[in-house]
Scaffold this active site. Structure first.
Site, PDB file in Angstrom:
ATOM      1  N   ASP A 400       0.803  -1.203   0.004  1.00  0.00           N
ATOM      2  CA  ASP A 400       0.047  -0.020  -0.063  1.00  0.00           C
ATOM      3  C   ASP A 400       0.833   1.325  -0.089  1.00  0.00           C
ATOM      4  O   ASP A 400       1.682   1.555   0.888  1.00  0.00           O
ATOM      5  CB  ASP A 400      -0.988   0.000   1.469  1.00  0.00           C
ATOM      6  CG  ASP A 400      -1.987   0.978   1.081  1.00  0.00           C
ATOM      7  OD1 ASP A 400      -1.787   2.069   0.868  1.00  0.00           O
ATOM      8  OD2 ASP A 400      -3.013   0.815   2.243  1.00  0.00           O
ATOM      9  N   HIS A 401       0.701   1.912  -1.107  1.00  0.00           N
ATOM     10  CA  HIS A 401       1.864   3.174  -1.378  1.00  0.00           C
ATOM     11  C   HIS A 401       1.453   4.369  -0.311  1.00  0.00           C
ATOM     12  O   HIS A 401       2.377   5.174  -0.146  1.00  0.00           O
ATOM     13  CB  HIS A 401       1.612   3.457  -2.810  1.00  0.00           C
ATOM     14  CG  HIS A 401       2.787   4.341  -3.219  1.00  0.00           C
ATOM     15  ND1 HIS A 401       3.707   4.948  -2.273  1.00  0.00           N
ATOM     16  CD2 HIS A 401       3.397   4.553  -4.488  1.00  0.00           C
ATOM     17  CE1 HIS A 401       4.904   5.395  -2.963  1.00  0.00           C
ATOM     18  NE2 HIS A 401       4.548   5.107  -4.153  1.00  0.00           N
ATOM     19  N   ARG A 402       0.428   4.398   0.264  1.00  0.00           N
ATOM     20  CA  ARG A 402       0.030   5.263   1.296  1.00  0.00           C
ATOM     21  C   ARG A 402       0.821   5.098   2.652  1.00  0.00           C
ATOM     22  O   ARG A 402       1.163   6.169   3.176  1.00  0.00           O
ATOM     23  CB  ARG A 402      -1.185   5.158   1.775  1.00  0.00           C
ATOM     24  CG  ARG A 402      -2.400   5.521   0.557  1.00  0.00           C
ATOM     25  CD  ARG A 402      -3.812   5.305   0.989  1.00  0.00           C
ATOM     26  NE  ARG A 402      -4.103   3.905   1.446  1.00  0.00           N
ATOM     27  CZ  ARG A 402      -5.342   3.375   1.785  1.00  0.00           C
ATOM     28  NH1 ARG A 402      -6.267   4.200   1.737  1.00  0.00           N
ATOM     29  NH2 ARG A 402      -5.266   2.376   2.095  1.00  0.00           N
TER      30      ARG A 402
END
Length: 428
Positions: A400-402
């Protein structure tokens, strides 16, 4: 006093359960360990067992009824108690699909999907497991309803602080007491676990908050990034064969996946932001866990199942092998234990045994990462200017790039590669 039989949380993704059928009738005697009813969850159909001898005096929700976790579904009178069943109202909940169910108690993190992992409460007394975690030595001293215990765990309320102050009969702690305490508790507080907290909630910095907002517009849900790396497995395969030559216990015999699980867990200890859940709140937070509990994809009769092997980083390879065989056996025989699905912090999916070279797995929110393992197969590689045949395995991290960026994820894969290419680090 009588015990409420409540719908427990039997998996990380469960917000409600459906009573498939009661295995006891009203008035039936019940022995400790006997099954009370079957409940259908999002993962399997499980039997709920009693923790007490007694009598099932009232069924509040019948076959086919759906109830949120923590909702009373029956009343059990303990051995020697005399209870008038008429004082309890029953049959108020229509079967699934015929009416709205009461709202589920609030949770401290977003509901999760088929392979999601959250810190899980202990179920209530007459169920598959005990209810919310009360600090060691205090469980019998704090009088609280099962629903209050559940809500206390979810909202980070220490029941010890409310002991004897509840608004229920005899100072028993009930739901409203926990709700009041939760409103005054510091934001982000969590119930203590033996040996210290099991996670840390961290607000994202402004840069990561901006990244999270923008990426969510680009790819709703968990915006994935994918990184693939090749790992030379000759040394790991040699160690795997050597260890199995000296293992007498069949249950302790290793698979290559056991080595992968151990290496993954150790790499997560070094790169802990991937051993986390993304809490989509305002402001967003990253819940980083101190325990490494790996969710492992396993095919079962009802489809893909995702049991959890706990504390993988702290266990020997033989312990991991034994526990993996036990949980896989329960899954394949369609007899999983409720705890098999709880507490996952990171996921691993291995399709190497089917000859799959490489694939991209889908993250199971709120987890922030999953590792896809391909087959370890002989391939020509260049070493010191010469072409040699080595066993190479491709792994792909979906993240998850967040929660983390590509560089951090790359560091995780580099550490995983180091561990598997120098496998003695897994046994010392």
């Amino acid at each position: 006093m009588p015990e409420e039989i409540v719908m427990p949380r039997l998996s990380d993704t469960m917000s409600e359960g459906t009573i498939a059928r009661w295995l006891k009738k009203e008035g039936d005697p019940v022995k400790t360990g006997e099954a009370l009813f079957e409940v259908e969850t999002d993962k399997a159909t499980l039997e709920l067992q009693s923790y007490h001898d007694g009598t099932l005096v009232k069924i509040l929700r019948g076959d086919g009824s759906t109830a949120p976790i923590g909702t009373p579904v029956g009343i059990l009178a303990k051995a020697g108690e005399s209870v008038d069943p008429s004082q309890y109202k029953g049959g108020s909940e229509p079967p699934a699909g015929r009416g709205a169910a009461p709202p589920a108690p609030p949770q401290d993190s977003p509901p999760s999907g088929a392979q999601r992992g959250t810190a899980s409460p202990e179920p209530p007394a007459p169920s598959a497991q005990p209810t919310a975690p009360v600090p060691a030595g205090a469980a019998e001293d704090v009088r609280a309803s099962p629903l209050a215990r559940l809500m206390a765990e979810q909202n980070g309320v220490d029941l010890r602080a409310l002991a004897g102050k509840g608004s229920g009969p005899g100072g028993r702690i009930v739901r409203s007491d926990v709700e009041g305490a939760a409103k005054t508790a510091p934001r982000g507080a969590a119930a203590p676990a033996p040996g210290g907290p099991d996670h840390e909630d961290r607000e994202l910095n402004r840069v990561r908050q901006a990244i999270a907002r923008n990426l969510a517009l680009s790819k709703p849900g968990a915006p994935h990034i994918y990184l693939t790396m090749e790992i030379e497995m000759d040394a790991a395969l040699a160690l795997y064969r050597q260890l199995n030559e000296v293992v007498a216990d069949e249950q302790s015999r290793l698979t290559v996946n056991d080595l992968v699980l151990k290496a993954t867990a150790l790499a997560l200890r070094k790169l802990p932001d991937l051993n986390a859940h993304f809490l989509d709140e305002k402001p967003p937070k990253l819940r980083v866990f101190n325990r490494v509990n790996l969710t492992v994809a396993v095919p079962g009769e009802q489809g893909l199942m995702v049991p959890v092997i706990k504390d993988v980083d702290k266990k020997s390879l033989s312990q991991i092998a034994r526990e993996a065989k036990q949980v896989y056996g329960r899954i394949r025989s369609n007899k999983p234990a409720p705890d098999d699905f709880q507490g996952g912090t990171f996921a691993v999916s291995n399709l190497g045994r089917w000859g799959i070279d490489e694939f991209q797995a889908v993250i199971n929110p709120p987890q922030v990462g999953i590792l896809a393992i391909g087959a370890a197969a002989p391939q020509p590689v260049v070493r010191d200017g010469k072409v040699e045949i080595r066993s190479m395995m491709r792994v792909t991290a979906s993240v998850d790039h967040r929660a983390a960026d590509g560089v951090y994820t790359a560091d995780f894969l580099v550490e995983l590669k180091r561990l598997l290419e120098h496998p003695l680090t897994l046994v010392i």
